[in-house]
Design a protein around this motif. Structure first.
Motif, PDB file in Angstrom:
ATOM      1  N   PHE A 179       0.797   1.517  -0.757  1.00  0.00           N
ATOM      2  CA  PHE A 179      -0.446   1.130  -1.428  1.00  0.00           C
ATOM      3  C   PHE A 179      -1.540   2.184  -1.300  1.00  0.00           C
ATOM      4  O   PHE A 179      -2.386   2.327  -2.172  1.00  0.00           O
ATOM      5  N   SER A 180      -1.581   2.879  -0.168  1.00  0.00           N
ATOM      6  CA  SER A 180      -2.632   3.899   0.003  1.00  0.00           C
ATOM      7  C   SER A 180      -2.181   4.937   1.019  1.00  0.00           C
ATOM      8  O   SER A 180      -1.331   4.666   1.871  1.00  0.00           O
ATOM      9  N   ALA A 181      -2.765   6.140   0.904  1.00  0.00           N
ATOM     10  CA  ALA A 181      -2.504   7.214   1.869  1.00  0.00           C
ATOM     11  C   ALA A 181      -3.799   7.989   2.049  1.00  0.00           C
ATOM     12  O   ALA A 181      -4.531   8.213   1.080  1.00  0.00           O
ATOM     13  N   CYS A 182      -4.099   8.371   3.290  1.00  0.00           N
ATOM     14  CA  CYS A 182      -5.371   9.036   3.565  1.00  0.00           C
ATOM     15  C   CYS A 182      -5.191  10.053   4.695  1.00  0.00           C
ATOM     16  O   CYS A 182      -4.503   9.775   5.685  1.00  0.00           O
ATOM     17  N   TRP A 183      -5.797  11.243   4.552  1.00  0.00           N
ATOM     18  CA  TRP A 183      -5.800  12.258   5.612  1.00  0.00           C
ATOM     19  C   TRP A 183      -6.877  11.941   6.635  1.00  0.00           C
ATOM     20  O   TRP A 183      -7.886  11.308   6.310  1.00  0.00           O
ATOM     21  N   ASN A 184      -6.699  12.418   7.873  1.00  0.00           N
ATOM     22  CA  ASN A 184      -7.801  12.323   8.840  1.00  0.00           C
ATOM     23  C   ASN A 184      -8.745  13.502   8.626  1.00  0.00           C
ATOM     24  O   ASN A 184      -8.567  14.314   7.723  1.00  0.00           O
ATOM     25  N   ARG A 185      -9.779  13.613   9.461  1.00  0.00           N
ATOM     26  CA  ARG A 185     -10.875  14.570   9.226  1.00  0.00           C
ATOM     27  C   ARG A 185     -10.402  16.022   9.128  1.00  0.00           C
ATOM     28  O   ARG A 185     -10.856  16.771   8.283  1.00  0.00           O
ATOM     29  N   ASN A 186      -9.449  16.420   9.995  1.00  0.00           N
ATOM     30  CA  ASN A 186      -8.988  17.817   9.930  1.00  0.00           C
ATOM     31  C   ASN A 186      -7.607  17.955   9.281  1.00  0.00           C
ATOM     32  O   ASN A 186      -7.021  19.038   9.260  1.00  0.00           O
ATOM     33  N   GLY A 187      -7.091  16.840   8.756  1.00  0.00           N
ATOM     34  CA  GLY A 187      -5.833  16.918   8.019  1.00  0.00           C
ATOM     35  C   GLY A 187      -4.601  17.092   8.878  1.00  0.00           C
ATOM     36  O   GLY A 187      -3.574  17.566   8.391  1.00  0.00           O
ATOM     37  N   SER A 188      -4.652  16.683  10.151  1.00  0.00           N
ATOM     38  CA  SER A 188      -3.463  16.809  11.004  1.00  0.00           C
ATOM     39  C   SER A 188      -2.599  15.548  10.955  1.00  0.00           C
ATOM     40  O   SER A 188      -1.417  15.589  11.284  1.00  0.00           O
ATOM     41  N   LEU A 189      -3.190  14.412  10.535  1.00  0.00           N
ATOM     42  CA  LEU A 189      -2.466  13.137  10.463  1.00  0.00           C
ATOM     43  C   LEU A 189      -2.738  12.476   9.113  1.00  0.00           C
ATOM     44  O   LEU A 189      -3.737  12.761   8.457  1.00  0.00           O
ATOM     45  N   ILE A 190      -1.832  11.573   8.726  1.00  0.00           N
ATOM     46  CA  ILE A 190      -2.122  10.713   7.575  1.00  0.00           C
ATOM     47  C   ILE A 190      -1.924   9.264   7.998  1.00  0.00           C
ATOM     48  O   ILE A 190      -1.161   8.976   8.924  1.00  0.00           O
ATOM     49  N   CYS A 191      -2.651   8.349   7.328  1.00  0.00           N
ATOM     50  CA  CYS A 191      -2.376   6.923   7.553  1.00  0.00           C
ATOM     51  C   CYS A 191      -2.014   6.306   6.210  1.00  0.00           C
ATOM     52  O   CYS A 191      -2.566   6.676   5.171  1.00  0.00           O
ATOM     53  N   THR A 192      -1.037   5.403   6.232  1.00  0.00           N
ATOM     54  CA  THR A 192      -0.571   4.769   5.000  1.00  0.00           C
ATOM     55  C   THR A 192      -0.592   3.252   5.155  1.00  0.00           C
ATOM     56  O   THR A 192      -0.447   2.719   6.258  1.00  0.00           O
ATOM     57  N   ALA A 193      -0.770   2.575   4.017  1.00  0.00           N
ATOM     58  CA  ALA A 193      -0.644   1.113   3.966  1.00  0.00           C
ATOM     59  C   ALA A 193       0.504   0.817   3.009  1.00  0.00           C
ATOM     60  O   ALA A 193       0.587   1.407   1.932  1.00  0.00           O
ATOM     61  N   CYS A 194       1.394  -0.081   3.435  1.00  0.00           N
ATOM     62  CA  CYS A 194       2.632  -0.312   2.680  1.00  0.00           C
ATOM     63  C   CYS A 194       2.774  -1.796   2.336  1.00  0.00           C
ATOM     64  O   CYS A 194       2.162  -2.660   2.974  1.00  0.00           O
ATOM     65  N   LYS A 195       3.604  -2.087   1.331  1.00  0.00           N
ATOM     66  CA  LYS A 195       3.803  -3.475   0.898  1.00  0.00           C
ATOM     67  C   LYS A 195       4.470  -4.324   1.981  1.00  0.00           C
ATOM     68  O   LYS A 195       4.428  -5.555   1.922  1.00  0.00           O
ATOM     69  N   ASP A 196       5.091  -3.671   2.980  1.00  0.00           N
ATOM     70  CA  ASP A 196       5.697  -4.448   4.076  1.00  0.00           C
ATOM     71  C   ASP A 196       4.652  -4.911   5.093  1.00  0.00           C
ATOM     72  O   ASP A 196       4.999  -5.357   6.192  1.00  0.00           O
ATOM     73  N   LYS A 197       3.344  -4.782   4.715  1.00  0.00           N
ATOM     74  CA  LYS A 197       2.190  -5.239   5.529  1.00  0.00           C
ATOM     75  C   LYS A 197       1.996  -4.418   6.797  1.00  0.00           C
ATOM     76  O   LYS A 197       1.361  -4.882   7.753  1.00  0.00           O
TER      77      LYS A 197
END
Length: 461
Positions: A179-197
């Motif tokens: 559903f969504s993907a986002c980088w952290n401030r310096n781009g070393s990590l990403i966080c995602t939200a998925c349909k599996d909750k």
């Protein structure tokens, strides 16, 4: 004992104001595609809006000053063969925009400095690697030419746009639609939200999940997750009773949320827009007619409700201006571009101040347009913090360099002699096209002037 009832905050009195009709962008057929993206992307030069298009996908790119009624014949960016689902401006070049589409491709476009004169159907580069539609694209915040795309094939790909290569493919991490993907401030990590909750925090270069929370929000409707500047993760979603929720998480300890707030009962997915300089989060619900804003601090309950800006019309999508595109003289701390069915309406958020002086507490140094590292450095494991700029004298855009894509090819050596010729020939064709369209415009105006002169002479007689 004295107990403070109202929490002190300089953003308590932020108020929103929609601009007048002559400053809106009118007569735009906003896309009706059923996908929960914002449909609009803004930077200090242009506003881009995904529109309805027959026989493929298209989006408009308008210079910010070109408000008023937009002609139906206004040129579009129209290279996709299926509807466009998401667009994102490059943070390091205000003339480069990426688009993801139902045709399973990602395309990167270079917009001419003064906007489009003719339709643009040739992208700088086409990135092919997804087997289903591409619904999410987002540029790396600090590394040049690094782009993330996520498709309905449950695959996240990180591209080096400079070479047109898929460098990292995150497979088997998401069992369902992302559903969504986002980088952290310096781009070393990403966080995602998925349909599996499940919310996942991923180190993309090591290709490993460093934190995850199952059933972050128990409702079946789509979630959103974004990184905050302190490294925490902010999510929006739905409870089991279909109430809209927002929550704050620490990626190092995701068993329990730092804070959870129930909001209201509504179907619209909450799109979060975050300002890292002021720690204010704006929530825009699709189909809502309001923008709610919250301040995030270190003191309980951590997420503090500030206010709500309400209008009569529901929003189809929303664009969010980067900090360097705001008017600091008017104490403007955010500007949104709200999509109606047939128009785009700018909304400005202002902190009332009596002084005309620069308010340095509202405008700490913010991320500028310069990249901290090159793509190759990032893929090799280096990180770079955002390069900050001061907004004290207002942001003055520099000269953007053209996006150059050098594809690695075994035929490179043989073609190198002819390359400069072809490159110049392509530019020449572009210039000739532009000259022809300008000539046509001049001749049509001449005919119109002759007609008007004839009418005037008849009136004079």
């Amino acid at each position: 004992m004295f107990r403070r009832v109202v929490r002190a905050s300089k953003f308590r009195h932020v108020f929103g104001q929609a601009l007048k009709n002559d400053q809106c962008y009118d007569d735009i057929r906003v896309s009706r595609v059923t996908w929960d993206s914002s449909f609009c992307a803004v930077n200090p030069k242009f506003v881009a809006i995904i529109i309805e298009a027959s026989g493929g996908g298209a989006f408009l790119v308008l210079p910010l000053h070109k408000s008023g009624r937009i002609d139906k014949a206004y040129p579009t960016v129209c290279g996709h063969t299926g509807p466009v689902l998401d667009i994102d401006w490059c943070p390091h070049n205000d003339q480069v925009i990426a688009s993801g589409s139902e045709d399973c491709t990602v395309m990167v476009w270079q917009i001419p400095e003064n906007g489009l004169v003719t339709g643009l159907s040739e992208p700088v580069v086409v990135l092919e690697g997804h087997s289903k539609r591409v619904g999410i694209i987002t540029w790396h915040p600090t590394a040049r030419n690094v782009l993330l795309s996520a498709g309905c094939d449950n695959l996240v790909i990180i591209w080096n746009v400079g070479t047109g290569e898929a460098m990292i493919q995150l497979e088997d991490m998401h069992p369902d639609v992302i559903f969504s993907a986002c980088w952290n401030r310096n781009g070393s990590l990403i966080c995602t939200a998925c349909k599996d909750k499940t919310i996942r925090v991923i180190d993309p270069r090591k290709e490993e999940i460093v934190g995850e929370k199952e059933k972050a929000h128990e409702g079946a409707r789509p979630m959103r997750a974004i990184f905050l500047s302190d490294g925490n993760v902010f999510t929006t979603g739905f409870s089991r009773m279909s109430e809209r929720q927002l929550a704050l998480w620490n990626p190092q300890a995701m068993d329990e949320a730092i804070s959870v707030h129930e909001m209201d009962t509504s179907n619209g997915v909450l799109l979060p827009f975050y300002d890292p300089d002021t720690s204010v989060v704006y929530l825009c619900g699709k189909g809502d007619s309001s923008i709610r804003y919250f301040e995030i601090t270190d003191e309980a309950p951590f997420v503090h409700y500030l206010s709500t800006f309400t209008t009569k019309e529901p929003q189809r999508g929303m664009g969010y201006m980067p900090k360097r595109g705001l008017d600091v003289n008017k104490c403007e701390i955010a500007r949104f571009y709200k999509l109606h069915e047939r128009k785009c309406e700018p909304i400005i958020m202002t902190v009332p101040r009596k002084s005309d002086l620069f308010q340095d507490d509202l405008y700490p140094d913010t991320a500028g347009p310069d990249c901290a590292i090159e793509a190759e450095d990032w893929f090799e494991g280096r990180n770079g913090e955002p390069i900050l700029i001061s907004l004290k004298n207002g942001y003055v855009p520099g000269k953007n360099r053209d996006l150059k894509v050098v594809k690695k090819n075994i035929l490179d050596n043989k073609l190198s002699k002819n390359r400069s010729f072809f490159k110049n020939e392509g530019k020449l064709e572009e210039i000739l096209k532009e000259i022809k369209s300008l000539k046509d415009l001049v001749s049509s105006q001449e005919k119109r002037i002759i007609q008007l002169e004839e009418q005037m002479s008849k009136i004079a007689i």
